[in-house]
Design a protein around this motif. Structure first.
Motif, PDB file in Angstrom:
ATOM      1  N   ARG A 102       0.773   6.551   8.562  1.00 37.67           N
ATOM      2  CA  ARG A 102       0.541   5.252   7.934  1.00 37.67           C
ATOM      3  C   ARG A 102      -0.941   4.879   7.893  1.00 37.67           C
ATOM      4  O   ARG A 102      -1.310   3.848   7.332  1.00 37.67           O
ATOM      5  CB  ARG A 102       1.312   4.163   8.695  1.00 37.67           C
ATOM      6  N   LEU A 103      -1.795   5.726   8.450  1.00 39.64           N
ATOM      7  CA  LEU A 103      -3.211   5.393   8.567  1.00 39.64           C
ATOM      8  C   LEU A 103      -3.889   5.301   7.200  1.00 39.64           C
ATOM      9  O   LEU A 103      -3.722   6.167   6.340  1.00 39.64           O
ATOM     10  CB  LEU A 103      -3.929   6.455   9.406  1.00 39.64           C
ATOM     11  N   GLY A 151     -10.633  -1.376  -1.498  1.00 39.83           N
ATOM     12  CA  GLY A 151      -9.800  -0.187  -1.411  1.00 39.83           C
ATOM     13  C   GLY A 151      -8.833  -0.236  -0.243  1.00 39.83           C
ATOM     14  O   GLY A 151      -7.656   0.139  -0.373  1.00 39.83           O
ATOM     15  N   VAL A 152      -9.307  -0.702   0.907  1.00 37.02           N
ATOM     16  CA  VAL A 152      -8.444  -0.824   2.084  1.00 37.02           C
ATOM     17  C   VAL A 152      -7.287  -1.774   1.800  1.00 37.02           C
ATOM     18  O   VAL A 152      -6.114  -1.476   2.104  1.00 37.02           O
ATOM     19  CB  VAL A 152      -9.257  -1.307   3.305  1.00 37.02           C
ATOM     20  N   LEU A 153      -7.581  -2.917   1.212  1.00 36.15           N
ATOM     21  CA  LEU A 153      -6.531  -3.896   0.946  1.00 36.15           C
ATOM     22  C   LEU A 153      -5.526  -3.365  -0.074  1.00 36.15           C
ATOM     23  O   LEU A 153      -4.312  -3.607   0.049  1.00 36.15           O
ATOM     24  CB  LEU A 153      -7.155  -5.206   0.463  1.00 36.15           C
ATOM     25  N   LEU A 188      -3.334  -0.854   1.770  1.00 32.95           N
ATOM     26  CA  LEU A 188      -2.388  -1.548   2.649  1.00 32.95           C
ATOM     27  C   LEU A 188      -1.262  -2.178   1.832  1.00 32.95           C
ATOM     28  O   LEU A 188      -0.101  -2.190   2.255  1.00 32.95           O
ATOM     29  CB  LEU A 188      -3.119  -2.616   3.457  1.00 32.95           C
ATOM     30  N   TYR A 189      -1.579  -2.713   0.664  1.00 32.06           N
ATOM     31  CA  TYR A 189      -0.553  -3.275  -0.217  1.00 32.06           C
ATOM     32  C   TYR A 189       0.419  -2.177  -0.656  1.00 32.06           C
ATOM     33  O   TYR A 189       1.649  -2.361  -0.636  1.00 32.06           O
ATOM     34  CB  TYR A 189      -1.212  -3.925  -1.431  1.00 32.06           C
ATOM     35  N   HIS A 190      -0.131  -1.033  -1.057  1.00 31.77           N
ATOM     36  CA  HIS A 190       0.720   0.089  -1.477  1.00 31.77           C
ATOM     37  C   HIS A 190       1.635   0.512  -0.339  1.00 31.77           C
ATOM     38  O   HIS A 190       2.823   0.805  -0.549  1.00 31.77           O
ATOM     39  CB  HIS A 190      -0.161   1.264  -1.905  1.00 31.77           C
ATOM     40  N   ARG A 191       1.102   0.527   0.868  1.00 33.52           N
ATOM     41  CA  ARG A 191       1.896   0.921   2.036  1.00 33.52           C
ATOM     42  C   ARG A 191       2.998  -0.091   2.325  1.00 33.52           C
ATOM     43  O   ARG A 191       4.149   0.273   2.594  1.00 33.52           O
ATOM     44  CB  ARG A 191       0.972   1.055   3.254  1.00 33.52           C
ATOM     45  N   ALA A 192       2.638  -1.384   2.258  1.00 37.28           N
ATOM     46  CA  ALA A 192       3.582  -2.426   2.650  1.00 37.28           C
ATOM     47  C   ALA A 192       4.633  -2.708   1.576  1.00 37.28           C
ATOM     48  O   ALA A 192       5.814  -2.892   1.887  1.00 37.28           O
ATOM     49  CB  ALA A 192       2.813  -3.710   2.968  1.00 37.28           C
ATOM     50  N   GLY A 251       4.610   3.357   0.594  1.00 34.75           N
ATOM     51  CA  GLY A 251       3.833   4.589   0.555  1.00 34.75           C
ATOM     52  C   GLY A 251       3.205   4.914   1.898  1.00 34.75           C
ATOM     53  O   GLY A 251       3.110   4.059   2.785  1.00 34.75           O
ATOM     54  N   PRO A 252       2.735   6.146   2.053  1.00 30.33           N
ATOM     55  CA  PRO A 252       2.036   6.527   3.278  1.00 30.33           C
ATOM     56  C   PRO A 252       0.591   6.039   3.248  1.00 30.33           C
ATOM     57  O   PRO A 252       0.130   5.461   2.253  1.00 30.33           O
ATOM     58  CB  PRO A 252       2.087   8.055   3.240  1.00 30.33           C
ATOM     59  N   GLY A 253      -0.118   6.290   4.316  1.00 35.05           N
ATOM     60  CA  GLY A 253      -1.534   5.996   4.337  1.00 35.05           C
ATOM     61  C   GLY A 253      -2.292   6.910   3.385  1.00 35.05           C
ATOM     62  O   GLY A 253      -1.767   7.923   2.911  1.00 35.05           O
TER      63      GLY A 253
END
Length: 416
Positions: free
Chosen positions: A137-138, A198-200, A203-207, A211-213
């Motif tokens: 998830r990183l 990019g980080v946000l 994180l949106y894609h993950r949540a 998706g994975p990290g």
């Protein structure tokens, strides 16, 4: 170890990123500015810093920014802004045990920020493949001079070089004179802001999408290039190479800096109706009503004439008089602010853009406020910037290390 130094009222608001764990391995500006931004909105940012090197007596450990520019109590006042809301752990990443601790921290993190030269983390056994397998998830932000791929990837790159390669330095300064810097490390900060975005998004894609990290690859020069407006389309379509234009905005008129009796004002009279109001204020209504000046294309063709007319009007007047008359006419204008002007400006104060912050040495210092302003979960300053290794023991204890284990690591030099 000193206790964290909380700021007054800091615990009353739940941050938008509360519960997010960020490991920051970056140094100086680009990576740490991203960590600063995430931390201001609630993320728990653990900053890994190198301990002092016993092989180099007198050399300071930690992020070099601690010693940049003007120091108070032996620490840069810049540090008080860049590293607020962070926890510091002094960890030797060249040491196998230090690398193991880093992997354990990253295994429990949501985000890793690093801005080393490509290949550095791989050399420490902390490459993406290893970390992704450890923590699928990183989200990993990698900021470098030229990116993680391409023929220049291994070259050393600082923000100043990114500004040059990105096209910005060619446009700064007066025509025909040496290119100048903007006065701040804008290339690093632009990279940090792109990295934060990019980080946000990751994180949106993950949540939301499950998706994975993933890796966010930000190159300093690309972050600069991304804000260069019409630079490349104009070259592609017309073969036009945009050149430095001093304080003017090329092709957009009138928009420039104009001398007054006691300094300069910037006037942006380039809107159609704004232009007509500006011409009325300076006593040149015939220019405001001229058929060929009703659009920007016509005004750009006569920009020298317009600048001269405006300059003739501002020159004998004070900045205050000019701004007063233009304000009444709703023409955008402003003085060129110094640090003193900003510090004393009531609008900055009214919007909490100058904050009183207490350092961990007990001094009070005014620092910039927080941007952007969220209505429900605004950013806060929860704790002051840490001394090197202030939080080493508490962070390692959270990993489950006993006090004896921590003492042994400290004795070996793996932590400090």
């Amino acid at each position: 170890m000193k206790a964290p130094h909380p700021q007054p009222g800091a615990a009353s608001i739940q941050g938008a990123l509360s519960g997010l764990r960020v490991i920051e391995m970056g140094q100086l500006i680009a990576g740490p500015f991203c960590g600063k931004t995430l931390g201001e909105f609630g993320a728990d940012v653990i900053k890994i810093e190198p301990p002092a090197d016993p092989a180099r007596p007198g050399a300071n450990g930690g992020d070099p920014l601690r010693n940049w520019r003007m120091l108070q109590d032996g620490t840069s006042v810049w540090w008080q802004v860049q590293s607020r809301n962070k926890r510091s752990i002094a960890l030797d990443l060249r040491d196998a045990e230090g690398q193991d601790i880093a992997r354990r921290l990253i295994a429990e993190a949501d985000v890793l920020i690093e801005n080393f030269r490509p290949g550095t983390l791989e050399g420490w056994g902390l490459g993406w493949e290893t970390l992704h397998a450890l923590n699928p998830r990183l989200v990993m932000l990698r900021i470098s001079g030229y990116g993680q791929t391409g023929p220049y990837r291994d070259l050393p790159g600082f923000g100043a070089i990114g500004e040059a390669m990105g096209g910005l330095r060619h446009l700064t300064g007066e025509p025909g004179r040496v290119p100048v810097r903007t006065g701040i490390s804008i290339g690093d900060t632009l990279a940090a802001l792109h990295g934060t975005i990019g980080v946000l998004m990751a994180l949106y894609h993950r949540a939301v999408h499950g998706g994975p990290g993933q890796v966010i690859d930000v190159a300093l020069h690309e972050a600069v290039f991304n804000v260069m407006e019409s630079l490349i389309p104009e070259y592609s379509a017309f073969g036009a190479v945009r050149e430095a234009a001093g304080s003017a905005l090329p092709g957009i008129a009138p928009s420039n800096a104009y001398r007054c009796a006691d300094g300069y004002v910037l006037i942006a009279g380039n809107g159609d109706s704004i232009f007509r109001r500006l011409m009325d204020v300076i006593g040149r209504p015939e220019l405001g009503s001229a058929p060929d000046l009703q659009s920007n294309a016509g005004r750009a063709a006569r920009v020298d004439e317009l600048d001269a007319a405006i300059g003739d009007w501002t020159l004998p007047r004070t900045i205050a008089e000019v701004l007063g008359k233009l304000g009444e006419a709703r023409v955008p204008a402003g003085r060129v602010y110094t640090a003193k002007d900003i510090h004393e400006d009531p609008h900055y104060r009214a919007r909490d853009m100058i904050l009183r912050q207490t350092t961990r040495d007990g001094r009070e210092i005014d620092v910039p406020g927080i941007v952007p302003k969220l209505s429900l979960t605004p950013g806060t300053v929860r704790s002051a910037a840490p001394h090197l290794g202030d939080d080493t023991d508490s962070v390692l204890a959270e990993l489950g290390l006993a006090s004896g284990d921590i003492a042994a690591l400290r004795e070996k030099g793996a932590v400090a």
